[in-house]
Write a protein that holds these residues in place. Sequence first.
Motif, PDB file in Angstrom:
ATOM      1  N   ILE A  20    -154.973  32.820  11.709  1.00 13.85           N
ATOM      2  CA  ILE A  20    -154.604  33.859  12.667  1.00 13.85           C
ATOM      3  C   ILE A  20    -154.797  33.345  14.090  1.00 13.85           C
ATOM      4  O   ILE A  20    -153.888  33.395  14.925  1.00 13.85           O
ATOM      5  CB  ILE A  20    -155.455  35.125  12.435  1.00 13.85           C
ATOM      6  N   TYR A  21    -155.982  32.862  14.383  1.00 10.73           N
ATOM      7  CA  TYR A  21    -156.360  32.458  15.731  1.00 10.73           C
ATOM      8  C   TYR A  21    -155.554  31.251  16.221  1.00 10.73           C
ATOM      9  O   TYR A  21    -155.251  31.142  17.412  1.00 10.73           O
ATOM     10  CB  TYR A  21    -157.861  32.149  15.750  1.00 10.73           C
ATOM     11  N   LEU A  70    -152.812  27.729  20.207  1.00 14.29           N
ATOM     12  CA  LEU A  70    -151.793  26.693  20.399  1.00 14.29           C
ATOM     13  C   LEU A  70    -150.536  27.156  21.124  1.00 14.29           C
ATOM     14  O   LEU A  70    -149.792  26.330  21.650  1.00 14.29           O
ATOM     15  CB  LEU A  70    -151.409  26.109  19.035  1.00 14.29           C
ATOM     16  N   ASN A  71    -150.303  28.487  21.174  1.00 14.10           N
ATOM     17  CA  ASN A  71    -149.022  28.970  21.689  1.00 14.10           C
ATOM     18  C   ASN A  71    -149.100  30.006  22.802  1.00 14.10           C
ATOM     19  O   ASN A  71    -148.060  30.390  23.337  1.00 14.10           O
ATOM     20  CB  ASN A  71    -148.202  29.574  20.543  1.00 14.10           C
ATOM     21  N   THR A  91    -158.273  31.414  26.264  1.00 23.57           N
ATOM     22  CA  THR A  91    -158.345  30.234  27.126  1.00 23.57           C
ATOM     23  C   THR A  91    -158.768  29.003  26.346  1.00 23.57           C
ATOM     24  O   THR A  91    -158.814  27.910  26.900  1.00 23.57           O
ATOM     25  CB  THR A  91    -159.319  30.477  28.290  1.00 23.57           C
ATOM     26  N   GLU A  92    -159.048  29.183  25.071  1.00 27.90           N
ATOM     27  CA  GLU A  92    -159.385  28.022  24.242  1.00 27.90           C
ATOM     28  C   GLU A  92    -158.127  27.179  24.064  1.00 27.90           C
ATOM     29  O   GLU A  92    -157.045  27.698  23.801  1.00 27.90           O
ATOM     30  CB  GLU A  92    -159.916  28.505  22.882  1.00 27.90           C
ATOM     31  N   GLU A  93    -158.280  25.862  24.213  1.00 28.00           N
ATOM     32  CA  GLU A  93    -157.119  24.973  24.160  1.00 28.00           C
ATOM     33  C   GLU A  93    -157.064  24.116  22.903  1.00 28.00           C
ATOM     34  O   GLU A  93    -156.006  23.622  22.536  1.00 28.00           O
ATOM     35  CB  GLU A  93    -157.117  24.054  25.380  1.00 28.00           C
ATOM     36  N   TYR A 136    -157.040  28.116  33.409  1.00 26.03           N
ATOM     37  CA  TYR A 136    -155.939  27.163  33.563  1.00 26.03           C
ATOM     38  C   TYR A 136    -155.583  26.631  32.179  1.00 26.03           C
ATOM     39  O   TYR A 136    -156.437  26.058  31.495  1.00 26.03           O
ATOM     40  CB  TYR A 136    -156.364  26.019  34.493  1.00 26.03           C
ATOM     41  N   LYS A 137    -154.359  26.853  31.761  1.00 25.42           N
ATOM     42  CA  LYS A 137    -153.911  26.404  30.436  1.00 25.42           C
ATOM     43  C   LYS A 137    -152.406  26.179  30.486  1.00 25.42           C
ATOM     44  O   LYS A 137    -151.689  26.927  31.145  1.00 25.42           O
ATOM     45  CB  LYS A 137    -154.265  27.468  29.384  1.00 25.42           C
TER      46      LYS A 137
END
Length: 161
Positions: free
Chosen positions: A16-17, A22-23, A28-30, A146-147
């Motif tokens: 799910i996450y 990724l998209n 903000t997790e990359e 920032y992403k």
Amino acid sequence: MIRLVTPEDASALLDIYGHYVLNTTWTTEEVLPTVEEMAERVRRVTQKFPWLGFEEEGKLVGYCYADIFRTRVAWHRTAEVSVYVHPQHVCGQIGTRMYSKLFKMLEENEEIHTLIASITLPNERSVRLHESFGFIKKAHLNEVGYKFGCWMDVGLWHRLV
């Protein structure tokens, strides 16, 4: 069916996450956590707070949880809430149903007084969901994330339990 999540659900949680990491800029997790990292998150969070999953036909399609808002003792009665629904299931009121149960559980917890939702903007669906549960926007932080080569704003929504 809504049920408590366990560390054994880590792989399903990542299914799910992963889409959001990724998209989207909604987290903000990359880098996608590993299964073990996600299992450890579940272990840590569920020592104090509920982590709920929504299961359809034996498969998790959404989850929500509360977590510590800040680590200092003065914040110990405030929880931050999050919800994620698999992109193929976002129109089925799953987030609403899970949040209804989560908030009822948090209301029964005498240690929790305040809830915070941190929403990366724009994200109208999340804003509508949180506001439908009585959250009120209290802050708008410009360009704090920032992403994907873009600056992101974050809004803070607040409600008392």
